[in-house]
Design an enzyme around this catalytic site. Structure first.
Site, PDB file in Angstrom:
ATOM      1  N   VAL A 279      19.681   2.593   2.184  1.00  0.00           N
ATOM      2  CA  VAL A 279      19.542   1.576   1.218  1.00  0.00           C
ATOM      3  C   VAL A 279      19.194  -0.353   1.719  1.00  0.00           C
ATOM      4  CG1 VAL A 279      19.343  -0.402  -0.641  1.00  0.00           C
ATOM      5  CG2 VAL A 279      20.411   2.470  -1.048  1.00  0.00           C
ATOM      6  N   ILE A 282      16.314   0.502   4.504  1.00  0.00           N
ATOM      7  CA  ILE A 282      14.380   0.931   3.883  1.00  0.00           C
ATOM      8  C   ILE A 282      13.829  -0.382   3.635  1.00  0.00           C
ATOM      9  CG2 ILE A 282      13.018   2.050   1.820  1.00  0.00           C
ATOM     10  CD1 ILE A 282      14.738   4.424   2.334  1.00  0.00           C
ATOM     11  N   GLU A 284      12.484  -2.322   1.573  1.00  0.00           N
ATOM     12  CA  GLU A 284      11.287  -1.763   0.096  1.00  0.00           C
ATOM     13  C   GLU A 284      11.059  -3.051  -0.931  1.00  0.00           C
ATOM     14  OE1 GLU A 284      15.681  -1.959   0.635  1.00  0.00           O
ATOM     15  OE2 GLU A 284      15.128  -4.230  -0.522  1.00  0.00           O
ATOM     16  N   ASP A 326     -23.661 -23.485   3.168  1.00  0.00           N
ATOM     17  CA  ASP A 326     -24.362 -23.987   3.058  1.00  0.00           C
ATOM     18  C   ASP A 326     -24.571 -25.262   3.203  1.00  0.00           C
ATOM     19  OD1 ASP A 326     -25.289 -21.818   0.734  1.00  0.00           O
ATOM     20  OD2 ASP A 326     -23.971 -22.753  -1.046  1.00  0.00           O
ATOM     21  N   ASP A 707      20.339 -11.502   5.076  1.00  0.00           N
ATOM     22  CA  ASP A 707      18.604 -10.931   5.368  1.00  0.00           C
ATOM     23  C   ASP A 707      17.835 -12.065   4.398  1.00  0.00           C
ATOM     24  OD1 ASP A 707      19.280  -8.735   7.405  1.00  0.00           O
ATOM     25  OD2 ASP A 707      18.130  -7.424   6.406  1.00  0.00           O
TER      26      ASP A 707
END
Ligand code: ATP
Length: 877
Positions: A279, A282, A284, A326, A707
């Site tokens: 968990v 990964i 996620e 332009d 994290d």
């Protein structure tokens, strides 16, 4: 219901709509509102909040996460379940909020139609919201009104409509109630019809509503432009990479589980550790976090006048290698002033214009300029400059209009590059009573082509004078005229705009934007090539391009639309990289330019404002529309809108795009390295004969707090010092190339080894707090890591420890939380930690700092290597 309303007689129209000139009644209106729906342009991909929420759970990694949560719940560890479910829900809610906000922004753009409209219901005038209008309603239209639906006029008084939002052409179309003869018509030729989103500029009218909402022409365009929402290139890559990585991580977790079990650990606790590790490891949340970072960036960009319509644009801005812009209004100020005039002194028409100067007469008469209540000139800046000049010379448009009223016109279009007005002479004392005067103004070469054979011989001499003016950067407009005995039944441009007599030409200056000059030089430094695209004269364009620094050497070519049309695609792509200016091009040719540049692997940003620009805007890698002077269609087709129509804003957006992407990469680097550290620590422990250093709850804690918080703060990292001195990022380049993958592996390995080192040392020294120490080392190592990777290149000592305030706050918060876990009895229970002694804490901190120093050394080596390479290149040169 596909009815050709314009072909029908008025009685047929009212019969089909079951209405009358006094309108429908309220009851019918209500019924029709139910039948046809609200008169609103709908976004077909509009989703409900629930649909948005459900979509958030479709991600493969999130499914694994939920499965893990369920398994751990079944096993009785509710903490894990709660934590995991909380992550999923937070992710989903953030995703929904972002999507919802993006939808709102889209809707705001479509809010171009006026809100309240006057209608006749059973003969009574009432005001109703524009979205309550139904087919059969009779609308009352006056100057300044926006036409709320597609209508068929049945009573008009000098009605003129500005249809530029739909057709891109900035002239007023005269409208009337007459049925049209049976033949094919383009939208612009339907003179008895009015369209949703266009404006009444003159006169007034009564009209039957024939179509509302998505059945209108505007609705049709909106339908065409609506495309499915796609993931950004980075998200796509992360999603597919994430799936593969998940497999690898699951395999590693399985191995960890088996080894642990074989070594005699309890299979139950090993299973929980392995699931938690999978968990945590990964990544996620990555795709969702990319969306947040992009949306966060888009929000900031609006403050800098760049409105993002398609989120991937934020990400891809950093990859732009060509900005094709332009000229008028974007690179220049679009503030024209007449600088000089040249007259041919042809005496032929002197008898008509008895008051004097013919050229001034033509300047005052041939235009669509008007004055508002305050006396301010309204109209296109080129025309305003011409009328103002004539007015200064006492040639007043309003007075002349009485003597020479306009009876017909062939409006300006950027393909023909000229416009014609026809006036009837009102002065019966003139030699030619009631004759029609034809005045043509336009691009000077276009006018030259329409002169009498007699005058054509003068062209070489005239060209010299034109070139003299053009070389100064002047926009030059030629004026020519002829007379007709009477007004032709049908106005055909080729017939009317021929055998003209040149009266003179006018040179106007439209100064370059000062900030555009700086932006151009920034582009060059940043490895982006600025290119000017204009309908203007080659020499004018070249002069302005030189002033702006777009053309700096002989190698920089100027190509005209005619030259471009003659080149084969292969020939064109051979030279396309050298062309800096495209002059006298049609909007359609922008597509050729994009194709040629893309065939050379360039990433092209292209500006546009007209309806004809829409295909180019859609095909460019980043289509950019003008917020002030752009048409609705161009805005719809664009990925980004410049709210100030300014070239410099594009460069600001590119800089922000690069920064946002940098920060996303830093975020990925940070989380992936943290995950790698955790995996290494747990995976290697058995090989060193050590017990698993962390508990499941520690892993989840690191994943959530350590994290998450500093990782998010990386989005606030200021731009790197060299951000606009380095080449654009190749969009095809793998994000893990350029050392990222190696960094993730080796720094993660170091984190794991340091953690295990401390664990081994503590166990060897019989310190009972070994697990708390290992846990804290891993947590604090990441704090050091995030600090060190704030800059990819520079030392933190150079960029300063305090230059990212959110980062500082999140670091303080994370460290405090970790200390709370170590030193409060309640959390000691929950997290099974123990208070560390002073010495143990110091040792832990010292060990954690190793990562910081190691990454600083990595950057130092990188700086030294790039410096040496630079020196070598310079020596060679
Ligand atoms: P850009 O530089 O953004 O392409 P542009 O104004 O040069 O804008 P167009 O509007 O397509 O491009 O005009 C092309 C040419 O047509 C101009 O260079 C000018 O010579 C001529 N022109 C422009 N406006 C008018 C006008 N109102 N009447 C007659 N001729 C015009």
């Amino acid at each position: 219901m596909n009815i050709n309303w314009h072909l029908l007689s008025l009685s047929e129209v009212s019969e089909k709509l079951e209405t009358s000139p006094s309108g429908i009644d309220e009851k019918t209106a209500e019924e029709r509102l139910v039948q046809y729906g609200k008169n609103q342009i709908e976004d077909k991909k509009k989703k409900t909040l629930l649909q948005m929420l459900v979509r958030q759970f479709r991600d493969f990694m999130i499914i694994i996460l939920v499965i893990a949560a369920i398994i751990s719940g079944i096993m009785g560890d509710l903490t894990d379940t709660i934590v995991i479910v909380a992550i999923v829900i937070i992710n989903a809610v953030i995703g929904v909020v972002q999507e919802y906000r993006a939808e709102k922004a889209m809707e705001a753009l479509k809010n171009m139609v006026s809100n309240v409209v006057q209608v006749l219901r059973e003969g009574h005038r009432i005001d109703i919201p524009a979205f309550d209008i139904v087919p059969g309603d009779v609308v009352i239209l006056e100057v300044g009104n926006s036409i709320p639906a597609d209508v068929r006029f049945f009573e008009t008084h000098q009605l003129k409509v500005d249809e530029s939002t739909l057709t891109g052409e900035s002239y007023n179309v005269e409208k009337n109630a007459d049925s049209l003869p049976k033949q094919e018509y383009s939208l612009g030729d339907l003179t008895n019809m009015g369209f949703k989103g266009t404006f009444v500029t003159n006169g007034r009218a009564l009209a039957y509503v024939v179509a509302t909402a998505m059945n209108t022409e505007l609705g049709g365009i909106a339908k065409m432009i609506q495309t499915e929402a796609t993931l950004t290139p980075l998200q796509k890559r992360l999603a597919s990479f994430g799936k593969r990585l998940s497999m690898v991580i699951l395999f590693i977790c399985l191995v960890i589980f088996l080894i642990g079990w074989l070594r005699g650990e309890s299979p139950y606790s090993m299973l929980i550790v392995s699931i938690s590790l999978s968990v945590a490891a990964i990544p996620e949340a990555l795709p969702a976090l990319v969306t947040i970072a992009l949306a966060f960036g888009a929000k900031r960009l609006v403050k800098r006048n760049a409105l993002i319509r398609k989120l991937p644009a934020v990400e891809t801005l950093g990859s732009v290698t060509y900005i094709c812009s332009d000229k008028t209004g974007t690179l220049t100020l679009n503030k024209m002033t007449v600088e000089g005039i040249y007259e041919t002194f042809d005496k032929k028409y002197d008898t008509i214009f008895l008051e004097g100067d013919i050229l001034l007469h033509l300047m005052a008469l041939n235009n669509d300029v008007s004055k508002d209540k305050t006396g301010e000139w309204l109209g296109e800046s080129t025309e305003v400059a011409l009328v103002q000049y004539a007015s200064q010379k006492k040639m007043e448009r309003a007075e002349l209009e009485l003597k020479f009223p306009r009876v017909a016109e062939l409006p300006f279009d950027s393909k023909r590059k000229c416009m014609t007005t026809l006036h009837q002479i009102q002065n019966p004392s003139s030699d030619q009573p009631n004759e029609i005067i034809v005045i043509v103004k336009g691009a000077v070469e276009v006018i030259f082509n329409k002169l009498t054979d007699n005058q054509k011989s003068l062209i070489p001499e005239l060209e010299l004078r034109v070139n003299e003016m053009a070389e100064k950067g002047y926009r030059i407009l030629g004026y020519a005229m002829t007379t007709l005995p009477n007004l032709p039944d049908k106005l055909v441009s080729n017939e009317i705009e021929s055998t003209l007599t040149l009266i003179g030409f006018v040179g106007m200056i439209d100064p370059p934007r000062e900030e555009a000059k700086q932006a151009v030089s920034q582009c060059v430094e940043a490895g982006i090539i600025p290119v000017m695209i204009t309908g203007d004269h080659k020499l004018t364009a070249k002069a302005i391009a030189e002033k702006l620094g777009i053309i700096t050497s002989e190698k920089n070519l100027v190509l005209t639309g005619i030259e471009l049309a003659k080149l084969s695609p292969t020939k064109f792509s051979e030279i396309v990289e050298n062309v800096r200016v495209y002059a006298r091009v049609n909007p359609e040719q922008k597509l050729l330019i994009i194709n040629a540049l893309q065939s050379k692997n360039h990433f092209v940003a292209m500006t546009g404002d007209g309806v004809n620009d829409a295909p180019a805007l859609k095909n460019a890698d980043i289509g950019i529309a003008m917020g002030i002077n752009g048409t609705a269609v161009s805005k719809e087709a664009a990925a980004m809108i410049l709210l100030d129509d300014n070239f410099a804003t594009i460069v600001v957006a590119v800089k922000h795009g690069r920064r946002i992407f940098d920060n996303i990469l830093k975020f990925i680097k940070y989380t992936m390295t943290s995950n790698s550290g955790e995996i290494w620590a747990i995976f290697l422990a058995p090989f060193f004969g050590l017990p698993i250093p962390l508990l499941a709850i520690h892993i989840l804690w690191i994943n959530l707090v350590t994290d998450g918080l500093p990782g998010l703060a990386l989005a606030s990292e200021p731009a790197e010092a060299n951000i606009m001195q380095r080449p654009p990022r190749n969009p095809k380049l793998n994000i893990f190339a350029g050392g990222m993958a190696i960094h993730i592996l080796w720094v993660g390995l170091l984190m794991g080894v340091v953690t295990l080192g401390i664990q081994a040392w503590a166990i060897h020294s019989e310190i009972v707090h070994w697990q708390t120490m290992a846990f804290t080392v891993l947590c604090f190592s990441q704090m050091g890591h995030v600090m060190a990777i704030r800059s990819t290149r520079e030392s933190v000592f150079k960029i300063g420890f305090f230059s990212n305030k959110p980062m500082l706050i999140s670091l303080l918060l994370t460290v405090s939380l970790q200390l709370i876990i170590i030193y409060t009895p309640f959390f000691n229970e929950v997290f099974r930690t123990q208070p560390l002694s002073y010495l143990e804490l110091v040792i832990t901190l010292a060990a954690s700092s190793i990562i910081f120093w190691a990454v600083e050394i990595e950057k130092w080596v990188f700086r030294r290597n790039t410096k040496n390479e630079k020196l070598k290149v310079e020596k060679k040169q």
